[in-house]
Design a protein around this motif. Structure first.
Motif, mmCIF file in Angstrom:
data_model
loop_
_atom_site.group_PDB
_atom_site.id
_atom_site.type_symbol
_atom_site.label_atom_id
_atom_site.label_comp_id
_atom_site.label_asym_id
_atom_site.label_seq_id
_atom_site.Cartn_x
_atom_site.Cartn_y
_atom_site.Cartn_z
ATOM 1 N N GLY A 71 4.940 -9.753 0.789
ATOM 2 C CA GLY A 71 4.210 -8.764 1.441
ATOM 3 C C GLY A 71 3.038 -7.795 0.003
ATOM 4 N N PHE A 72 4.318 -8.236 -1.131
ATOM 5 C CA PHE A 72 3.518 -7.077 -2.317
ATOM 6 C C PHE A 72 2.750 -7.733 -2.824
ATOM 7 C CE2 PHE A 72 3.278 -4.723 -6.493
ATOM 8 C CZ PHE A 72 3.252 -3.903 -5.852
ATOM 9 N N GLN A 73 3.167 -9.293 -3.314
ATOM 10 C CA GLN A 73 2.380 -9.794 -4.642
ATOM 11 C C GLN A 73 0.958 -10.528 -3.978
ATOM 12 O OE1 GLN A 73 5.151 -12.483 -6.149
ATOM 13 N NE2 GLN A 73 4.967 -10.786 -8.092
ATOM 14 N N ARG A 74 1.069 -11.082 -2.647
ATOM 15 C CA ARG A 74 0.000 -11.789 -1.895
ATOM 16 C C ARG A 74 -0.484 -11.283 -0.642
ATOM 17 N NH1 ARG A 74 3.395 -16.671 -1.370
ATOM 18 N NH2 ARG A 74 2.835 -16.666 1.436
ATOM 19 N N GLY A 75 0.388 -9.992 -0.572
ATOM 20 C CA GLY A 75 -0.355 -9.038 0.620
ATOM 21 C C GLY A 75 -0.342 -9.997 1.994
ATOM 22 N N ASP A 76 -0.261 -10.193 2.372
ATOM 23 C CA ASP A 76 0.173 -10.888 3.538
ATOM 24 C C ASP A 76 0.246 -10.205 4.557
ATOM 25 O OD1 ASP A 76 -0.874 -13.251 2.312
ATOM 26 O OD2 ASP A 76 1.160 -14.795 2.527
ATOM 27 N N LEU A 91 -0.987 -3.810 1.704
ATOM 28 C CA LEU A 91 -0.114 -3.517 1.495
ATOM 29 C C LEU A 91 0.539 -3.314 3.242
ATOM 30 C CD1 LEU A 91 -0.277 -0.770 -1.263
ATOM 31 C CD2 LEU A 91 0.667 -3.228 -1.270
ATOM 32 N N HIS A 92 1.250 -2.287 2.923
ATOM 33 C CA HIS A 92 2.221 -2.762 4.822
ATOM 34 C C HIS A 92 2.471 -0.827 4.552
ATOM 35 C CE1 HIS A 92 2.346 -6.549 3.342
ATOM 36 N NE2 HIS A 92 1.708 -7.334 4.878
ATOM 37 N N ARG A 93 2.194 -0.504 5.862
ATOM 38 C CA ARG A 93 3.047 1.042 6.579
ATOM 39 C C ARG A 93 3.879 1.198 5.887
ATOM 40 N NH1 ARG A 93 -2.095 0.485 9.418
ATOM 41 N NH2 ARG A 93 -3.669 2.532 8.862
ATOM 42 N N LEU A 94 4.947 0.212 7.539
ATOM 43 C CA LEU A 94 6.319 0.470 7.424
ATOM 44 C C LEU A 94 7.200 0.479 6.216
ATOM 45 C CD1 LEU A 94 9.119 0.605 8.843
ATOM 46 C CD2 LEU A 94 8.924 -2.108 8.294
ATOM 47 N N LEU A 95 6.483 0.350 4.546
ATOM 48 C CA LEU A 95 7.137 0.708 3.509
ATOM 49 C C LEU A 95 6.178 1.267 3.221
ATOM 50 C CD1 LEU A 95 7.671 -3.530 2.650
ATOM 51 C CD2 LEU A 95 9.028 -2.021 3.123
ATOM 52 N N LEU A 96 5.091 2.064 2.842
ATOM 53 C CA LEU A 96 4.619 2.483 1.972
ATOM 54 C C LEU A 96 5.479 3.967 2.498
ATOM 55 C CD1 LEU A 96 0.646 1.554 1.550
ATOM 56 C CD2 LEU A 96 3.027 1.101 -0.016
ATOM 57 N N SER A 97 6.078 4.285 3.935
ATOM 58 C CA SER A 97 6.031 5.266 4.149
ATOM 59 C C SER A 97 7.513 5.923 3.525
ATOM 60 C CB SER A 97 7.260 5.672 5.795
ATOM 61 O OG SER A 97 7.373 4.483 5.713
ATOM 62 N N ALA A 98 8.261 5.048 2.752
ATOM 63 C CA ALA A 98 8.865 5.761 2.116
ATOM 64 C C ALA A 98 8.518 6.866 1.025
ATOM 65 C CB ALA A 98 9.857 4.136 1.291
ATOM 66 N N SER A 99 7.330 6.489 0.218
ATOM 67 C CA SER A 99 7.053 7.744 -0.220
ATOM 68 C C SER A 99 6.279 8.366 0.289
ATOM 69 C CB SER A 99 5.810 7.093 -1.481
ATOM 70 O OG SER A 99 4.580 7.866 -2.051
ATOM 71 N N PRO A 100 6.657 9.791 -0.379
ATOM 72 C CA PRO A 100 6.483 11.271 -0.231
ATOM 73 C C PRO A 100 4.289 11.547 0.013
ATOM 74 C CG PRO A 100 7.803 11.599 -0.921
ATOM 75 C CD PRO A 100 7.800 10.028 -1.236
ATOM 76 N N LEU A 101 4.193 11.116 -0.609
ATOM 77 C CA LEU A 101 3.029 11.180 -1.382
ATOM 78 C C LEU A 101 1.748 10.172 0.284
ATOM 79 C CD1 LEU A 101 0.128 11.975 -3.084
ATOM 80 C CD2 LEU A 101 0.889 9.336 -4.253
ATOM 81 N N LEU A 102 2.089 8.965 0.034
ATOM 82 C CA LEU A 102 1.685 8.164 1.168
ATOM 83 C C LEU A 102 1.688 8.589 2.355
ATOM 84 C CD1 LEU A 102 1.848 4.812 -1.142
ATOM 85 C CD2 LEU A 102 0.162 6.468 -1.105
ATOM 86 N N ARG A 103 2.920 9.556 2.206
ATOM 87 C CA ARG A 103 2.861 8.750 4.105
ATOM 88 C C ARG A 103 2.712 9.537 4.767
ATOM 89 N NH1 ARG A 103 7.950 11.741 4.040
ATOM 90 N NH2 ARG A 103 8.929 10.265 2.895
ATOM 91 N N PRO A 104 2.184 10.936 4.887
ATOM 92 C CA PRO A 104 0.687 11.247 4.950
ATOM 93 C C PRO A 104 -0.179 11.150 5.646
ATOM 94 C CG PRO A 104 1.314 13.095 3.709
ATOM 95 C CD PRO A 104 2.132 11.660 3.309
ATOM 96 N N GLN A 105 -0.927 9.730 4.616
ATOM 97 C CA GLN A 105 -1.921 9.722 4.783
ATOM 98 C C GLN A 105 -2.403 7.868 5.972
ATOM 99 O OE1 GLN A 105 -4.204 9.024 0.734
ATOM 100 N NE2 GLN A 105 -2.121 9.143 0.328
ATOM 101 N N LEU A 106 -0.581 7.735 6.363
ATOM 102 C CA LEU A 106 -0.375 6.820 6.783
ATOM 103 C C LEU A 106 -1.138 6.333 8.058
ATOM 104 C CD1 LEU A 106 2.791 5.510 5.366
ATOM 105 C CD2 LEU A 106 0.860 4.559 4.700
ATOM 106 N N PHE A 107 -1.367 7.647 8.741
ATOM 107 C CA PHE A 107 -2.090 7.685 10.200
ATOM 108 C C PHE A 107 -3.174 7.402 10.154
ATOM 109 C CE2 PHE A 107 2.481 8.439 10.042
ATOM 110 C CZ PHE A 107 3.268 8.019 10.142
ATOM 111 N N HIS A 108 -4.450 7.875 9.169
ATOM 112 C CA HIS A 108 -5.784 8.062 9.117
ATOM 113 C C HIS A 108 -6.623 6.893 9.028
ATOM 114 C CE1 HIS A 108 -4.561 11.840 9.587
ATOM 115 N NE2 HIS A 108 -3.508 11.959 8.562
ATOM 116 N N GLY A 109 -6.047 5.882 9.878
ATOM 117 C CA GLY A 109 -7.384 5.045 9.865
ATOM 118 C C GLY A 109 -6.493 3.481 8.944
ATOM 119 N N PRO A 110 -7.644 2.820 7.932
ATOM 120 C CA PRO A 110 -6.741 1.495 7.495
ATOM 121 C C PRO A 110 -7.340 1.594 5.731
ATOM 122 C CG PRO A 110 -9.424 1.368 8.196
ATOM 123 C CD PRO A 110 -8.645 2.447 8.464
ATOM 124 N N ASP A 111 -7.802 2.402 6.128
ATOM 125 C CA ASP A 111 -7.823 2.378 3.885
ATOM 126 C C ASP A 111 -7.300 4.197 3.645
ATOM 127 O OD1 ASP A 111 -9.596 0.245 2.929
ATOM 128 O OD2 ASP A 111 -10.430 1.236 5.064
#
Length: 329
Positions: A71-76, A91-111
């Motif tokens: 998941g992290f090293q290869r990005g599959d 990366l992967h939304r599910l795991l990034l959702s643990a970050s308060p910084l990244l969580r609000p950005q996860l619903f606004h497109g692929p980047d």
């Protein structure tokens, strides 16, 4: 090698192919992330742990290894791309959702985008280690180094980058605490001036609640540990000690000399300070945070008893007027 970084990205792509890797830092003393061929962090102990029969944690360790390597090293199987000023990570939304910084950005497109503008201590290498911590604790392997390397400039900068990155991403108290521990261990004669430069208000803010312990440790090292190790009480202090004190910003120089922790008698501190002041001029400039060409430093020895410190005081005045008003005891 950096995990799943790539120079060009096709939005929405879910290819399982490994992306082009970039090195964390040329000649990095910590080793490198491996993007393919297994091995995770490059630590054979991970594989050895997996082969231990009867270990009830084998299944959990296998999952974490899969998350980190695949998941992290290869990005599959990624479903989002995170962009920093110089790199991109699949990366992967599910795991990034643990970050308060990244969580609000996860619903606004692929980047999503992360800026380091407010955190001057962050480097791409330190951020990659903290980002990998969202997948597993394997990335903390890169904070381990031989004792003699902990107190190198490269290590000190990596440790504070990981600390600032963990604070920026949020909810990483375990990683931040480990990075703080490494930061404190890295404070030494070869790194102290670099640490002084890393105590600006912007730096301290980027360390979050860990900034004050770092500031206190730097101040204690300057006022007590370094002068003891460098022979400040002797007639021939070490070259390292003289060089460090010659380059300190005035307020830090003053507070260190006047600290109750500074070793020696009043007369030995006075003699040392007088010598340092004569050495400081070659390093001073209007933008150095110390002296300008129209500023004068002096050391004063008071003969009255003082509680909680020495009777040595460092003073500074601007301009070259009223020289007769200044007395050196």
């Amino acid at each position: 090698m950096l995990p799943n970084t790539q120079t060009s990205i096709q939005s929405g792509s879910h290819s399982a192919e490994a992306s082009e890797d970039s090195s964390i830092a040329a000649g990095s003393r910590t080793g490198s992330f491996q993007s393919s061929g297994g091995g995770g962090t490059g630590d054979s102990s991970i594989g050895e742990s997996q082969n231990q029969s009867g270990n009830k944690n084998d299944h959990g360790l296998s999952i974490l290894t899969q998350l980190f390597e695949t998941g992290f090293q290869r990005g599959d199987y990624h479903d989002i791309v995170l962009h920093t000023p110089s790199r991109s990570y699949r990366l992967h939304r599910l795991l990034l959702s643990a970050s308060p910084l990244l969580r609000p950005q996860l619903f606004h497109g692929p980047d999503i985008f992360v800026s380091f503008d407010s955190s001057p201590a962050i480097t791409e290498e330190g951020f990659a280690i903290s980002l990998g911590h969202l997948y597993s604790t394997f990335s903390t392997h890169f904070l381990e180094s031989p004792h003699e390397e902990i107190q190198s400039l490269q290590s000190a900068r990596l440790f504070r980058s990981v600390l600032a990155s963990a604070v920026l991403l949020g909810s990483m108290d375990d990683l931040a605490s480990l990075a703080l521990e490494k930061c404190l261990l890295s404070i030494s004669a070869p790194t102290i001036l670099d640490w002084v430069e890393a105590l600006t208000p912007a730096h301290l803010m980027s360390y979050g609640p860990y900034g004050q312990p770092i500031k206190a440790a730097v101040e204690h090292y300057l006022a007590s540990t370094l002068p003891r190790e460098g022979g400040a009480e002797t007639s021939e202090p070490s070259k390292e000690l003289v060089e460090v004190y010659s380059r300190l910003p005035f307020e830090l120089f003053k507070s260190s000399i006047e600290s109750a922790s500074f070793p020696g008698s009043d007369r030995s501190i006075f003699a040392f300070t007088k010598n340092i002041i004569s050495q400081r001029l070659p390093f001073l400039s209007p933008n150095s945070g110390t002296l300008s060409s129209h500023t004068e430093e002096n050391v004063v020895l008071s003969f009255g008893a003082k509680k909680g410190g020495s009777n040595v005081f460092v003073t500074r005045k601007g301009g070259r007027k009223e020289r007769g008003l200044w007395k050196v005891g």
